[in-house]
Design a protein around this motif. Structure first.
Motif, short mmCIF file in Angstrom:
data_model
loop_
_atom_site.label_atom_id
_atom_site.label_comp_id
_atom_site.label_asym_id
_atom_site.label_seq_id
_atom_site.Cartn_x
_atom_site.Cartn_y
_atom_site.Cartn_z
N MET A 1 0.83 -1.19 0.00
CA MET A 1 0.00 0.00 0.00
C MET A 1 0.87 1.25 0.00
O MET A 1 1.94 1.27 0.61
CB MET A 1 -0.90 0.03 1.24
CG MET A 1 -1.93 -1.07 1.31
SD MET A 1 -3.16 -0.73 2.60
CE MET A 1 -4.04 0.67 1.88
N GLN A 2 0.37 2.28 -0.69
CA GLN A 2 1.06 3.56 -0.70
C GLN A 2 0.02 4.68 -0.67
O GLN A 2 -0.93 4.67 -1.44
CB GLN A 2 1.96 3.69 -1.94
CG GLN A 2 2.76 4.98 -1.98
CD GLN A 2 3.80 4.98 -3.07
OE1 GLN A 2 4.16 3.93 -3.62
NE2 GLN A 2 4.31 6.15 -3.42
N ARG A 3 0.23 5.64 0.22
CA ARG A 3 -0.66 6.78 0.33
C ARG A 3 -0.32 7.80 -0.75
O ARG A 3 0.86 8.12 -0.97
CB ARG A 3 -0.52 7.42 1.71
CG ARG A 3 -1.49 8.55 2.01
CD ARG A 3 -1.07 9.27 3.29
NE ARG A 3 -0.97 8.34 4.42
CZ ARG A 3 -1.92 8.14 5.32
NH1 ARG A 3 -3.06 8.81 5.23
NH2 ARG A 3 -1.74 7.29 6.32
N VAL A 4 -1.33 8.33 -1.44
CA VAL A 4 -1.13 9.42 -2.40
C VAL A 4 -2.06 10.57 -2.02
O VAL A 4 -3.16 10.35 -1.49
CB VAL A 4 -1.40 8.98 -3.85
CG1 VAL A 4 -0.35 7.96 -4.31
CG2 VAL A 4 -2.79 8.39 -4.02
N GLU B 1 -0.75 12.55 -8.33
CA GLU B 1 0.30 11.73 -7.75
C GLU B 1 0.06 10.25 -8.03
O GLU B 1 1.00 9.49 -8.31
CB GLU B 1 0.40 11.97 -6.24
CG GLU B 1 1.55 11.20 -5.60
CD GLU B 1 1.62 11.38 -4.09
OE1 GLU B 1 2.56 10.81 -3.48
OE2 GLU B 1 0.75 12.06 -3.52
N ALA B 2 -1.19 9.83 -7.97
CA ALA B 2 -1.51 8.43 -8.24
C ALA B 2 -1.09 8.03 -9.66
O ALA B 2 -0.50 6.96 -9.87
CB ALA B 2 -3.00 8.19 -8.04
N ILE B 3 -1.39 8.89 -10.63
CA ILE B 3 -0.99 8.60 -12.02
C ILE B 3 0.53 8.53 -12.12
O ILE B 3 1.09 7.62 -12.75
CB ILE B 3 -1.54 9.68 -12.96
CG1 ILE B 3 -3.07 9.62 -13.03
CG2 ILE B 3 -0.92 9.56 -14.35
CD1 ILE B 3 -3.63 8.48 -13.84
N ARG B 4 1.21 9.48 -11.49
CA ARG B 4 2.68 9.51 -11.57
C ARG B 4 3.29 8.27 -10.96
O ARG B 4 4.19 7.65 -11.54
CB ARG B 4 3.20 10.77 -10.87
CG ARG B 4 4.72 10.89 -10.87
CD ARG B 4 5.21 12.11 -10.09
NE ARG B 4 4.79 12.08 -8.70
CZ ARG B 4 5.37 11.33 -7.76
NH1 ARG B 4 6.38 10.52 -8.06
NH2 ARG B 4 4.92 11.37 -6.51
N VAL B 5 2.82 7.88 -9.79
CA VAL B 5 3.37 6.71 -9.11
C VAL B 5 3.06 5.44 -9.89
O VAL B 5 3.91 4.55 -10.03
CB VAL B 5 2.84 6.62 -7.67
CG1 VAL B 5 3.28 5.31 -7.01
CG2 VAL B 5 3.33 7.80 -6.85
#
Length: 476
Positions: free
Chosen positions: A386-389, A394-398
């Motif tokens: 899991m990763q918090r955005v 930011e979600a698209i970039r990650v």
């Protein structure tokens, strides 16, 4: 329900000169069946037979190809319990999921039967200027010729089906190398194909090991190689010479959960847990990276931990089992070491992480370092992170910060975000309001970046296995 031994197939006929390949029950570790292994001479005979069958297969009419595929659909239905049990034993796939894969096998052949009689061309208007007045263009699709298939262990029925069924529909003779750890399903398919009136040499099924399969890659008489497996596929492409190559090489799929999903979290959790841990995560489009908006992150994490801890693991023959073994102990040991590497570098193990033999617990991580292997590579096992955005940008970039690009999932109520994901995610497919693990067998399926090249999905595979041929007629 399994035979004690299985032959291989060369030019439509079974051969059993030995029982050299032991196929183990992936849960118990006991030998479940033995399989005949072909030698170099058998490989040469299979390739030569496929070449000789090129003309007869091309002449085999569409309605005849359809009849072969329909026969397979009927026989798979009659033997579905046997096929499911073989899959459960040889791959360690929970029996309820094995039954589901048999359904997909049947559906894939059914789709191919339908497509076999509608491989059409088109009429092209060439009179676009005075220079081409009186000229008329027409196209048709013709079989590419003999083809080679190499398939992996994780879907021993359906990933074979996605190569074999389109080849029959297209009129291409083929030589298939199923994964040596899970050959039984492919050999049962061979048994059923041997019941049909396919031209001699139309198919061979060879459970080869390692370098013994190299002629399928390098022999120039084979006009196409279709490979599904690991990143070694790029090396095979370099060795393949002038033949056409299609590759499906996996991923580390991201699943974005937007900040507006608070009311749907139960459904989101249900789907993510399925996508991450189905078949012990041994799927190219398994949910590996969960990118959750800060507004719902903590609640999603809490619910995911509860759901993952509740998964039942154990004997895949038990209909209540969700999580079975990985393909072997070495695979489980490898992934357990990746989890420990991430933990030592600062990751938090929210649940799971333990291993016993080939059984690895369903594992959920957070705070995983950017360069950890569970972040950068394909885990191919029951591990998700899991990763918090903070926002959708930011979600698209990650999600795009990956060498892979097979499929991604996006849970959102915002149509603009859905369209942005389709525009900006560097993926072969974007699944909105579901997990990246979703696949229907008639849809185009293939990846970007290191995930491969070319497409599967029956109609799209048929296009890869045929060549467009143009005819121009001039008025006289």
């Amino acid at each position: 329900m399994l035979d004690k031994s299985y032959p291989y197939y060369v030019a439509n006929k079974p051969y059993a000169p030995n029982t050299d390949l032991a196929v183990t029950d992936k849960y118990s570790g006991e030998i479940a069946a033995r399989v005949a292994m072909p030698d170099d001479a058998a490989v040469e005979k299979a390739i030569a037979a496929a070449v000789a069958a090129t003309g007869p297969m091309k002449a085999f009419k569409p309605y005849q190809r359809q009849a072969v595929l329909e026969h397979c659909v009927r026989r798979f239905g009659e033997r579905q319990d046997e096929l499911a049990y073989a899959l459960c034993v040889e791959a360690g796939k929970p029996i309820k999921d094995a039954k589901g894969e048999v359904v997909r096998l049947i559906e894939t052949f059914k789709i191919a039967a339908e497509e076999s009689v509608r491989i059409n061309g088109e009429t092209i208007n060439l009179e676009i200027s005075a220079r081409s007045a009186g000229y008329h263009g027409y196209t048709r699709r013709v079989p590419i010729g003999p083809v080679a298939f190499i398939t992996p262990f994780n879907f021993p029925l359906n990933l074979v089906a996605h190569k074999v069924a389109p080849a029959i529909a297209a009129g291409c003779p083929f030589v298939l190398k199923p994964a040596e750890r899970t050959p039984l399903g492919a050999l049962i398919i061979g048994q059923i194909l041997a019941e049909t009136d396919l031209p001699e040499g139309a198919f061979s099924v060879l459970p080869l090991e390692g370098r013994a399969a190299s002629p399928l890659v390098t022999d120039p008489r084979l006009k196409m190689l279709s490979f599904t497996g690991g990143l070694i596929g790029w090396d095979l492409r370099a060795q393949a010479g002038h033949k056409k190559v299609t590759l499906e090489l996996g991923g580390n799929a991201a699943c974005i959960v937007d900040g507006d999903q608070g009311a749907q979290l139960d459904k989101v959790v249900e789907r993510i847990v399925f996508g991450a841990y189905y078949q012990s995560g041994q799927s190219c489009i398994s949910v590996q990276r969960i990118l959750a908006h800060a507004a719902i992150y903590d609640e999603l994490k809490s619910r995911l931990v509860t759901a993952v801890k509740a998964l039942k693991s154990g004997d895949p023959k038990d209909s209540s089992t969700f999580l079975g073994p990985m393909i072997d102990e070495a695979a489980a040991t490898r992934l357990a070491s990746w989890v420990e590497e991430a933990r030592s570098a600062g990751a938090t193990v929210l649940c799971g992480g333990g291993r016993k033999g080939a059984m690895l617990e369903a594992t959920l991580l957070e705070n995983v370092p950017h360069d950890a292997r569970v972040q950068r590579q394909e885990v191919f096992g029951p591990v998700a992170l899991m990763q918090r955005v903070e926002n959708f940008d930011e979600a698209i970039r990650v999600a795009n910060d990956s060498d892979f690009g097979l499929q991604a999932g996006v849970f959102t109520n915002d149509l603009r975000h859905a369209m942005r994901a389709w525009d900006e995610l560097e993926q072969g497919g974007v699944i909105v309001n579901d997990i990246p693990s979703f696949r229907v067998d008639n849809m185009p399926y293939g990846g970007a970046k290191s995930s491969g090249l070319g497409l599967e999905g029956v109609r799209y595979a048929i296009e890869d296995m045929t060549e467009l041929r143009l005819m121009v007629i001039r008025d006289i």
